[in-house]
Design an enzyme around this catalytic site. Structure first.
Site, short mmCIF file in Angstrom:
data_model
loop_
_atom_site.label_atom_id
_atom_site.label_comp_id
_atom_site.label_asym_id
_atom_site.label_seq_id
_atom_site.Cartn_x
_atom_site.Cartn_y
_atom_site.Cartn_z
CE LYS A 125 -4.04 1.78 2.51
NZ LYS A 125 -4.94 1.52 3.66
CB SER A 216 -7.95 3.48 2.55
OG SER A 216 -7.19 2.89 3.59
CB SER A 240 -8.44 0.43 5.34
OG SER A 240 -9.17 1.61 5.54
#
Length: 551
Positions: A125, A216, A240
């Site tokens: 990420k 996310s 997330s």
């Protein structure tokens, strides 16, 4: 330069770094919604590339250790698939392939692998820092992002700011022999269960591009689903990791606070340490999740990050010593969390104060979030995104900040409320001992991840199925089950609703809209029970496989 010019320059620079022979010239049409098979059909990947990228983590590590496949070959194959799948990836090819070559030479000369993850490409990420690479909190857009016309980043103000050193997790992964090779997209601010930003645009769902990939960690979820990476790392403060894993049909694991090192990562809400964001893995197989978790703990991360709990991998916990050694396990099923699920429904845990927990965690975030977002966007002048909808309506999840903040005393009261809610939930779980018949409380909970599967862009506003776990700090594993079939998952008539939100969610469901959307569940344990949750998830996963084989 304006923020639009900065974003455009960043995207152009990124495209220039991609080997042109790894790009597909024959992209799916805008009308093609299900693109999960596009990498195989792109004519960019060789038969060997496909064999490698279709392998499990266990299979990859075995073939790397046996020198059947070189680290250079494996890394190249996943690079090619990642770029074909995403068409735009924050990559660092020269760095990653140079490391792969070094690993191959080490194995050839010593006959020994560097570590438990020798030669394994790993995606990260965007917020996970790699020395010399930007962490804009927003990087790649998944598979032709709906041909969205706007030059759409996490924070434009972070473009051009290169990390001065690796995050602790990257150091550990490299010491284990892993090869970080791409960084994946996130929403602006990180604090959204969808993925869209002003630099690289929208990450769509590869099973149905009219639907969200979640957030996310939406870039990770989509990339893993497309098998552009065998193993990825996301973060989770309110769902997330779990939401994109569920929406994209992959396995994802949210561990307890301070088990996986977070030091050195870029983040939103820095300094808010009541509800902690945690790092965790995503993979197409459960063996990838276990391999990552066990390997990272083997490197004693508490010696490198002072927040990490000094707790090694426990075979006793994995063998379920506190859960009857895995015999006669009792799983509680949470049908809903105060709001009914749209078809397909899941399979009775009685929720306790979930609305109050969701409200409390949202209030803790919002205490300073508006100021945090404003300070982050001020240097570039970019606007704070108000909606993930395609038309950018003012639609936001319930935890988006609407004020400048609260006093320190008011925040203390929220922290006290959080503590009291955790105490109440502990008792609630312990009291189930009278219902199980095993002499133990419920071993684990099986629950939905959201009251719906992946929905249209801008529609993901309910976090009550994931956020409560971040407040009580319970580990959770996402397990993919199936996909929406409009012929089977018809809309059920209802006359009574829990709330207006529940009614709106019911009315949103249309079987045709959600076609092919992955269906997933989460297996929930209690704080610090990561190894047990992994083991119980393997049991649930195998039971699902057996059940599906009989259909």
């Amino acid at each position: 330069m304006t923020w639009q010019q900065i974003a455009a320059e960043k995207k152009s620079r990124q495209l220039d770094s991609v080997p042109k022979e790894w790009l597909s010239s024959d992209l799916p049409s805008a009308e093609a919604l299900n693109v999960i098979d596009f990498p195989q059909e792109s004519n960019v990947l060789s038969a060997l590339d496909l064999e490698i990228t279709e392998s499990s983590v266990a299979g990859l590590l075995s073939n790397l250790a046996l020198s059947k496949w070189s680290a250079v070959q494996v890394t190249t194959s996943f690079y090619k698939r990642a770029i074909v799948a995403q068409q735009l990836v924050k990559i660092f090819v020269d760095r990653a392939l140079a490391r792969a070559k070094t690993l191959d030479e080490h194995l050839k000369t010593t006959g020994q692998v560097v570590g438990a993850l020798h030669g394994l490409p790993i995606s990260l990420k965007d917020q996970i820092s790699i020395k010399g690479i930007e962490s804009t909190i927003g990087t790649i857009a998944t598979i032709v992002p709906m041909f969205f016309s706007k030059m759409c980043s996490g924070y434009v103000s972070l473009v051009g700011q290169f990390a001065e050193k690796d995050s602790v997790l990257v150091d550990i992964l490299e010491s284990l022999g892993a090869i970080p090779f791409v960084k994946t997209n996130v929403p602006q601010t990180l604090m959204w269960p969808e993925t869209f930003n002003h630099v690289f645009g929208r990450t769509t769902n590869p099973y149905n591009r009219s639907l969200t990939s979640g957030g996310s960690s939406g870039g990770e979820g989509a990339l893993i689903a497309l098998k552009g990476s065998p193993l990825g790392v996301g973060s989770d403060i309110g769902g997330s990791i779990r939401i994109p894993s569920a929406f994209c049909g992959v396995y994802g694991f949210r561990p307890s606070y301070n088990r996986i090192p977070y030091a050195g990562c870029v983040n939103s809400l820095e300094g808010e340490d009541s509800v902690l964001s945690v790092l965790g893995p995503l993979s197409n197989t459960l063996d990838g999740i276990k391999t990552f978790y066990k390997a990272v703990l083997s490197k004693e991360p508490w010696l490198k990050d002072p927040m990490v709990i000094r707790k090694r991998w426990s075979d006793e916990d994995y063998n379920l010593i506190d859960h009857g050694n895995g015999k006669k396990l009792c799983f509680a099923i949470m049908w809903d969390n105060g709001g009914s699920c749209t078809p397909p429904s899941l399979i009775d845990w009685v929720p306790h104060n979930s609305a109050e927990m969701t409200k409390t965690i949202g209030a803790i975030w919002n205490a300073g979030a508006a100021e945090d977002f404003e300070k982050a966007t001020a240097p570039s002048g970019e606007p704070v995104i108000a909606s993930m909808g395609l038309l950018q309506e003012d639609e936001a999840p319930l935890f988006r900040p609407s004020s400048a903040g609260i006093s320190a005393f008011e925040l203390w009261q929220l922290h006290k409320k959080k503590r009291d809610l955790r105490q109440e939930y502990l008792k609630h779980w312990e009291d189930t001992v009278s219902q199980t018949g095993t002499g133990r409380p419920v071993d684990a909970i099986i629950s939905p991840i959201a009251p719906h599967t992946a929905g249209p862009h801008g529609s993901m506003k309910i976090g009550s199925y994931t956020m409560w776990l971040n407040l009580v700090d319970y580990p959770s594993m996402v397990i993919p089950v199936s996909q929406v079939d409009p012929a089977l998952d018809v809309k059920q008539p209802r006359e009574e609703f829990y709330s207006t939100e529940d009614q709106e969610n019911h009315e949103l469901y249309n079987p045709a809209t959600y076609e092919n959307a992955p269906i997933s569940i989460q297996v929930i344990g209690r704080g610090g029970e990561e190894e047990a949750v992994i083991a119980m998830s393997e049991i649930v996963d195998e039971a699902l496989r057996v059940a599906k084989s009989k259909l």
